[in-house]
Design an enzyme around this catalytic site. Structure first.
Site, PDB file in Angstrom:
ATOM      1  N   LYS A 155       0.839  -1.200   0.000  1.00 44.86           N
ATOM      2  CA  LYS A 155       0.000   0.000   0.000  1.00 44.86           C
ATOM      3  C   LYS A 155       0.878   1.255   0.000  1.00 44.86           C
ATOM      4  CE  LYS A 155      -4.017   1.907   2.516  1.00 44.86           C
ATOM      5  NZ  LYS A 155      -4.891   1.762   3.701  1.00 44.86           N
ATOM      6  N   SER A 181      -9.918   1.677   2.686  1.00 43.24           N
ATOM      7  CA  SER A 181      -9.044   2.432   1.814  1.00 43.24           C
ATOM      8  C   SER A 181      -7.973   1.623   1.077  1.00 43.24           C
ATOM      9  CB  SER A 181      -8.351   3.515   2.636  1.00 43.24           C
ATOM     10  OG  SER A 181      -7.451   2.926   3.563  1.00 43.24           O
ATOM     11  N   SER A 190     -10.136  -0.603   6.853  1.00 44.54           N
ATOM     12  CA  SER A 190      -9.500  -0.419   5.540  1.00 44.54           C
ATOM     13  C   SER A 190      -8.782  -1.632   4.969  1.00 44.54           C
ATOM     14  CB  SER A 190      -8.523   0.754   5.583  1.00 44.54           C
ATOM     15  OG  SER A 190      -9.224   1.974   5.538  1.00 44.54           O
TER      16      SER A 190
END
Lengths: 96, 485
Positions: free
Chosen positions: B75, B150, B174
């Site tokens: 990420k 997210s 997330s």
């Protein structure tokens, strides 16, 4: 719940320059969100201690030993503007 | 792509090289990125270099770790030295970190091959990955739908087979929510289990890094590789890390007295009926595997959402104060003075949702409102924590849906921030209490969209959580389905 003037005040505190459209939008949206928060007042918390961390830990300490810093040149090179070994910013004496 | 264990077997038996495996991943990324947009940067050269090192080790007869040569997505809010780390924000568009995050440092040392940095909602604020400043990631099961967020880029990349496993971060869901919406496994560990050194901070009392995989075993292997104490993160717990993957067994019989509690407040209103029916079936399956099922109550569960949306933005408004255009990142052109440099840099650098959360947080922390909002939320947080403590006095594991619905269409919730926030209803209370939780596939809706089952464990019971998740997974075939791409 929150009016345009308060939105402007908060934006100033947060150092955010909002456009007039953003002010309008945030006034409406933040009012809705703050109203949604109101449901918390249903709960009596007068005798409840606040939680500041998810998992309780006692004071965390470590030996105060010097560690080598990251490469100074790389750090300075990351800056949007520099002057030799300094970070360069606009003149601050005339600022409000 | 195959499982970590199978790829490891191929590598150690010299059936395939790490470079070949990496090339396969890179080719898949090249073929799928025009559809999925999972990655913000593909690090092909870096990946091949890392794979060559693994191949050299194998050739030299050295032992390699299970993750060596395994393609992984990271990420893009995890700092990687010399490789852009943008948080999907204009304000960090040109930021190249001078240091490496603890988790990527560990993965590099284990020989894992980072193939790229994955897309996210800007600064991890969002539930659909639509808040990325650069691109919208598609759900591999239906390209018109969101992958969740997210960590939507990591979830889509794993579900689409662009990499084997990936790392995400989970502040209010997330990791688990995108795992659910993309039909894969995603886990948020206990707060403090994984070092956050080098994770760009969003809400520090909640943020935690965790793994994505297409199977429980893959997620367990990745978790084992990133967990452990780190003095550079003051919230890092000093605990020994069990070998999570080695204790996985396909039946619950050795755990005959295992008690699983169904959180009654998570069923009913607001829950998609097909999600409810599917999760109920999964609970029956757990029962048939030998678990004793109880209904438990967490009366404060529903207050998690308003509590979170006070605490997280408050912390975010403080954490994001550092983006001032002075030392790194974006700065507005030709500012008149220092104040306008700050206000213009931040106005141009941040997207709408980030501004909104900074505004909420600044307001709830401001003089005159602190007690009514922030302090109140911290007190409710205590009540939510107590609910869980009471529940874990009765049962070993809690179960509920991960997300109240399956993947929604891109654009459906962008106009109304509150409707987007509501998608995190089931995951947020877990972060407030600092507990570990996992989402794994438990079925599909009538449109073929995946449904996730959330299992919640007591503090530091990742081992039990993974065991139960593995048992359930091995008794079903949901994880064997792949999207048609």
């Amino acid at each position: 719940m929150i009016d345009r003037e308060q939105v402007q005040k908060v934006a100033h505190l947060a150092r955010l320059n909002l456009t007039s459209e953003e002010e309008t939008q945030f006034t409406g949206q933040l009012s809705d969100i703050l109203e949604y928060f109101e449901q918390l007042s249903e709960l009596d918390t007068s005798e409840v201690a606040p939680t500041t961390r998810a998992i309780d830990m006692s004071n965390v300490s470590r030996p105060d030993q010097l560690q080598p810093c990251e490469d100074r040149e790389i750090i300075l090179e990351s800056a949007p503007d520099r002057d030799g070994e300094f970070f360069k910013v606009p003149k601050i004496v005339n600022a409000e | 792509m195959s499982s970590i264990r199978e790829l490891h077997r191929q590598l150690t038996h010299k059936e395939r090289s790490a470079v070949e495996i990496t090339q396969e991943a890179l080719e898949r990324i090249q073929a799928l990125e025009p559809k999925l947009h999972s990655f913000l940067h593909v690090t092909a050269d870096h990946a091949l270099e890392q794979a060559q090192k693994v191949d050299a080790k194998i050739a030299a007869g050295e032992e390699i770790s299970p993750l060596a040569g395994i393609p992984i997505g990271i990420k893009d809010n995890l700092c990687t030295r010399g490789i852009p780390t943008t948080c999907a924000s204009r304000i960090l568009e040109n930021f190249v970190p001078p240091y490496e995050s603890a988790v990527t440092e560990k993965l590099t040392a284990a020989g894992a091959v980072m193939v790229g940095k994955t897309n996210l909602d800007e600064f991890a604020m969002g539930s659909s990955t639509e808040n990325s400043a650069f691109q919208v990631t598609a759900n591999p099961w239906d390209l018109e739908r969101v992958p969740g967020g997210s960590s939507g880029g990591s979830a889509a990349a794993v579900a689409g087979g662009e990499c084997v496993v990936a790392l995400g971060s989970d502040t209010g869901g997330s990791i688990r929510q995108p795992a659910s919406l993309c039909g894969i496994v995603g886990m948020k560990p206990t707060y403090g289990l994984v070092s956050r050194y080098g994770l760009v901070a969003y809400a520090s009392s909640l943020d935690q890094i965790g793994p994505f995989g297409r199977s429980v075993e893959d997620a367990a292997i990745l978790l084992g590789a990133i967990a452990g104490h780190d003095p550079r993160d003051a919230t890092s717990l000093k605990v020994s890390i069990p070998d999570y993957a080695s204790t996985l067994k396909p039946d619950l019989k050795p755990r005959r007295k295992l008690k699983i509690g169904v959180i009654q407040e998570t069923f009913g209103q607001g829950l998609d009926p097909i999600v409810e029916a599917t999760v109920t079936k999964a609970v029956e399956q757990l029962q048939s595997l030998g678990a004793e099922i109880q209904v438990v109550s967490c009366p404060q569960f529903r207050y998690g959402l308003p509590t979170y949306y006070i605490i997280a933005p408050s912390e975010a408004s403080a954490n994001l104060a550092r983006y001032d255009g002075v030392k790194y990142g974006f700065r507005t052109k030709d500012p008149d003075n220092l104040l306008s440099m700050y206000t213009e840099t931040r106005a141009q650098g941040f997207g709408a949702e980030v501004k909104r959360r900074i505004m909420i947080g600044t307001y709830t922390l401001s003089a005159g409102y602190y007690d009514a909002y922030y302090l109140k939320a911290q007190k409710v947080r205590t009540l939510i924590k107590q609910d869980f403590e009471q529940a874990f006095g009765k049962v070993d594991i809690l179960v509920c849906p991960t997300s109240p619905t399956t993947a929604f269409k891109a654009g459906d919730k962008t106009a109304d921030p509150l409707s987007m926030y509501l998608t995190d209803l089931m995951t947020i209370p877990v972060n407030l209490a600092g507990l570990p939780a996992i989402s794994l596939p438990c079925g599909f809706d009538d449109q073929g969209l995946p449904i996730g089952l959330q299992l919640i464990g007591n503090v530091l019971r990742e081992d039990l959580l993974l065991e139960v998740a593995y048992c359930y997974e091995q008794s079903t075939s949901w994880h064997q389905r792949s999207p048609q791409l």
